[in-house]
Design an enzyme around this catalytic site. Structure first.
Site, mmCIF file in Angstrom:
data_model
loop_
_atom_site.group_PDB
_atom_site.id
_atom_site.type_symbol
_atom_site.label_atom_id
_atom_site.label_comp_id
_atom_site.label_asym_id
_atom_site.label_seq_id
_atom_site.Cartn_x
_atom_site.Cartn_y
_atom_site.Cartn_z
ATOM 1 N N HIS A 142 0.835 -1.210 0.000
ATOM 2 C CA HIS A 142 0.000 0.000 0.000
ATOM 3 C C HIS A 142 0.872 1.264 0.000
ATOM 4 C CE1 HIS A 142 -3.226 2.798 0.883
ATOM 5 N NE2 HIS A 142 -2.559 3.222 1.943
ATOM 6 N N ARG A 151 3.520 10.785 -5.069
ATOM 7 C CA ARG A 151 4.842 11.432 -5.099
ATOM 8 C C ARG A 151 5.638 11.037 -6.315
ATOM 9 N NH1 ARG A 151 4.363 9.954 0.224
ATOM 10 N NH2 ARG A 151 5.625 8.147 -0.240
#
Ligand code: CA
Length: 426
Positions: A142, A151
């Site tokens: 995850h 990101r």
């Protein structure tokens, strides 16, 4: 004390459906409102809820040192604070009382009438008053998936992640039991390509497939809990849906982390399954990739093989299972989480709830959130009746289920099921 309650060959005199999550070997703990409007602490065997307060008043626990009102409470906090010896004594005694070979209660029609309820006669409540709620972030799959989307795909996992169980302090006031609906939250979000936020309902409402453990009074301010002792302070576990609004989360989470994108609701299954009942399902977790600092090093099997699933039911069609995962995929164990949480001297109290973080497996059919299943909303998840979802829509019902199974016994958690209501009009 031996776990006599776990004896897999024990049968009960109650009529229990095949394949129930709650055989006589489970004996979870919960709080319910009875047909007479009384709140009591109870357990469950098959589809019967058992009033432990009434059993105690009738003298069935006379050989266990319990205060008179231990079960006549709105929450399990005091019972949990009594410690593992008490939990084990009560589970063993309940197993004995409902054993097919024990006549005591079986032959007492009047007492049976007092202590037994069918599920439609009760309403489950929050099992504990949650003092503090912490949410970890302990599934490597995850954390990697979210890192890739939020990101940098090349450096998805931040450097600290492999060295410590990362977590944040959540909000306990919005934790609710299964069956309580949740309104779609609203807040600030940044439209694509804009540098000014707008206000409105979340368009990226998501579930997170998690489990949580509930602690007993563990340590005093300043005293760490050693990792090898941590399990003795864990009462049991529930299914935990950490509702998330991804658009709110994305705008607000730098630099201090989750806030309004997370604190509008968490839903839990109402029966706490004890760590003792899960003992036959102990497994080894993933091997550490980096050498761990000594306070996080463990030896024995510290994970549990718990099958997990999530289903979505749109208003007018049948539910459909959209993902299957397993608690054993968690990189960091509950013991490591609790040792890390307290290593700086942070005290942990009875009834505190520590959620695992979203539990994703390595394959796309085992991802634990819509964010991952729809890969940031770039594709849809197919449902029954031709519907499709990128995120959760109004009037959808999301249900998490979990159970352990071996060749002898099945120990389950039941479910946590939540309907999403439209946004609350300002
Ligand atoms: Ca979470």
């Amino acid at each position: 004390m031996s776990l006599k309650a776990n004896n897999p060959s024990r049968k009960t005199w109650l009529d229990v459906p095949d394949n129930t999550d709650f055989p006589i070997q489970n004996i979870p703990f919960g709080v319910f409102l009875t047909r007479d409007d009384i709140i009591t602490i109870g357990t469950r065997i098959g589809d019967f809820a058992i009033d432990l307060g009434a059993l105690h008043q009738l003298g069935y626990f006379k050989d266990i040192p319990l205060t008179d009102d231990i079960f006549l409470q709105d929450t399990l906090n005091d019972f949990i604070a009594d410690g593992r010896k008490t939990w084990r004594s009560v589970r063993n005694r309940v197993a004995e009382l409902f054993d097919v070979n024990t006549d005591e209660l079986k032959s007492n029609e009047k007492d049976k009438e007092t202590v037994l309820f069918t599920l439609d006669e009760i309403e489950m409540q929050m099992p504990v008053q949650v003092g503090d709620y912490t949410d970890f972030y302990s599934s490597k799959e995850h954390a990697t998936n979210v890192g890739k989307m939020f990101r940098d795909p090349e450096n998805a996992l931040l450097p600290n992640w492999l060295h410590a169980p990362i977590g944040y302090h959540g909000r306990s006031s919005s934790i609710v039991p299964s069956g309580i609906p949740i309104h779609r939250p609203q807040g600030q979000k940044l439209p694509k390509g804009s540098d000014e936020p707008i206000f409105g309902p979340t368009r990226q409402l998501d579930f997170e497939l998690e489990m949580a453990f509930i602690t007993t009074d563990s340590n005093l301010l300043g005293e760490p809990i050693p990792v090898e002792d941590a399990e003795s302070y864990i009462f049991g576990m529930v299914l935990f849906n950490d509702w998330s609004a991804r658009d709110l989360q994305k705008w607000e989470y730098v630099p201090l982390g989750p806030f309004l994108g997370k604190n509008f609701g968490c839903s839990v299954s109402p029966w706490i399954v004890t760590l003792d009942a899960l003992e036959p399902f102990r497994v080894e977790g993933p091997k550490p990739i980096k050498k761990l600092l000594p306070y996080l090093q463990t030896t024995d099997k510290k994970s549990f093989d718990i099958n997990l699933s999530v289903s979505i039911k749109p208003e007018n069609t049948d539910e459909m299972v959209i993902t299957k995962s397993n608690f054993k995929y968690m990189y960091w164990s509950m013991s490591q989480q609790l040792a890390h949480h307290t290593v700086n001297g942070c005290p942990v109290n009875s009834g505190d709830m520590m959620a695992s973080g979203t539990i994703s497996g390595s394959t796309p059919d085992s991802y634990g959130s819509m964010l991952e299943l729809s890969w940031g909303g770039s594709k849809t998840v197919k449902l029954n009746g031709g519907e499709e979802r990128r995120y959760i829509e109004d009037n959808d019902t999301v249900t998490l289920r979990g159970y352990c199974q071996n060749h002898e016994v099945r120990i389950g958690f039941g479910e946590v099921s939540t309907k999403i209501l439209p946004v609350f009009k300002l």
